[in-house]
Design a protein around this motif. Sequence first.
Motif, mmCIF file in Angstrom:
data_model
loop_
_atom_site.group_PDB
_atom_site.id
_atom_site.type_symbol
_atom_site.label_atom_id
_atom_site.label_comp_id
_atom_site.label_asym_id
_atom_site.label_seq_id
_atom_site.Cartn_x
_atom_site.Cartn_y
_atom_site.Cartn_z
ATOM 1 N N ALA A 87 0.826 -1.209 0.000
ATOM 2 C CA ALA A 87 0.000 0.000 0.000
ATOM 3 C C ALA A 87 0.861 1.259 0.000
ATOM 4 C CB ALA A 87 -0.935 -0.011 1.205
ATOM 5 N N LEU A 88 1.956 1.242 0.738
ATOM 6 C CA LEU A 88 2.862 2.392 0.744
ATOM 7 C C LEU A 88 3.473 2.607 -0.637
ATOM 8 C CD1 LEU A 88 4.643 1.755 4.167
ATOM 9 C CD2 LEU A 88 3.084 3.642 3.661
ATOM 10 N N ARG A 89 3.840 1.517 -1.312
ATOM 11 C CA ARG A 89 4.359 1.638 -2.680
ATOM 12 C C ARG A 89 3.306 2.256 -3.597
ATOM 13 N NH1 ARG A 89 9.136 -1.052 -3.589
ATOM 14 N NH2 ARG A 89 9.605 -2.888 -2.296
ATOM 15 N N ARG A 90 2.087 1.781 -3.456
ATOM 16 C CA ARG A 90 1.011 2.279 -4.329
ATOM 17 C C ARG A 90 0.742 3.753 -4.060
ATOM 18 N NH1 ARG A 90 -2.012 4.620 -6.623
ATOM 19 N NH2 ARG A 90 -3.969 4.049 -7.703
ATOM 20 N N ALA A 91 0.869 4.179 -2.816
ATOM 21 C CA ALA A 91 0.596 5.571 -2.470
ATOM 22 C C ALA A 91 1.638 6.522 -3.042
ATOM 23 C CB ALA A 91 0.516 5.728 -0.953
ATOM 24 N N GLY A 92 2.868 6.042 -3.240
ATOM 25 C CA GLY A 92 3.914 6.883 -3.817
ATOM 26 C C GLY A 92 4.224 8.073 -2.932
ATOM 27 N N GLY A 93 4.019 9.284 -3.448
ATOM 28 C CA GLY A 93 4.305 10.489 -2.676
ATOM 29 C C GLY A 93 3.133 10.986 -1.868
ATOM 30 N N ALA A 94 2.046 10.245 -1.877
ATOM 31 C CA ALA A 94 0.837 10.679 -1.172
ATOM 32 C C ALA A 94 0.824 10.176 0.265
ATOM 33 C CB ALA A 94 -0.400 10.175 -1.915
ATOM 34 N N GLN A 95 -0.178 10.601 1.005
ATOM 35 C CA GLN A 95 -0.414 10.061 2.335
ATOM 36 C C GLN A 95 -1.316 8.833 2.210
ATOM 37 O OE1 GLN A 95 -2.150 13.439 4.323
ATOM 38 N NE2 GLN A 95 -0.183 14.055 5.197
ATOM 39 N N LEU A 96 -0.969 7.785 2.923
ATOM 40 C CA LEU A 96 -1.776 6.571 2.946
ATOM 41 C C LEU A 96 -2.610 6.548 4.225
ATOM 42 C CD1 LEU A 96 -2.479 3.660 1.898
ATOM 43 C CD2 LEU A 96 -0.620 2.867 3.401
ATOM 44 N N ILE A 97 -3.917 6.434 4.070
ATOM 45 C CA ILE A 97 -4.797 6.236 5.211
ATOM 46 C C ILE A 97 -5.068 4.738 5.288
ATOM 47 C CG2 ILE A 97 -6.904 6.966 6.367
ATOM 48 C CD1 ILE A 97 -5.044 9.286 5.429
#
Length: 208
Positions: free
Chosen positions: A104-114
Amino acid sequence: MGRVLAHFQSVWMTVRGWCYAKRMRERLAGIFVGGAGRRMGGTAKGLLRAPTGEAIAERLVATFDALGVPVVLVGDARAYAHLGREAIADEPAGIGPLGGLVAALRRAGGAQLIAIACDMPYVSRALVARLVESAVDAPVIAARRDGRWEPFFARYDAWRVLPIAIVRAATADRSLQSLLDDASATELLIAPDEADELRDWDTPDDVT
């Protein structure tokens, strides 16, 4: 020289603030649906009906839709195909919840992951909104309950946490509690009644 340095510092703070504001606007919700639901007799926990009547996963998707946050399903999401949302597999597989978080962190890239678990039937939109919209600048902001972090009611600054998660995934200690400690997580302060909202359904005895 002093004026040049002051100008440079001013520009740097402006750029840093812009980058932080941009990350604050870019968010991705990961609903963690992993596991085979063996303790629930093979029923996917996110398909259990919340007290409000709808399936827990549907309730969470509706919450994030209302908040304008796109959703991905993390883990074995075959039972949730009817939701029509992107699904991502654990990466690496077979290491427990940390594998899903890394993916999920990889998919979020530079975004914030909730990050939120699919088996929380009581969590309110207001509490989710508080997590999503918190102005705290920290690698991780997470609730705590009974003295422990809630890694699946947490917001991760993906680009800062992913390297730490990858390193921990390669070790024997894949504890998410340890990961949040390593990442210098900040506590999302919640009231006792809000802590009750984070109760999950792990076994048939929990379902009310």
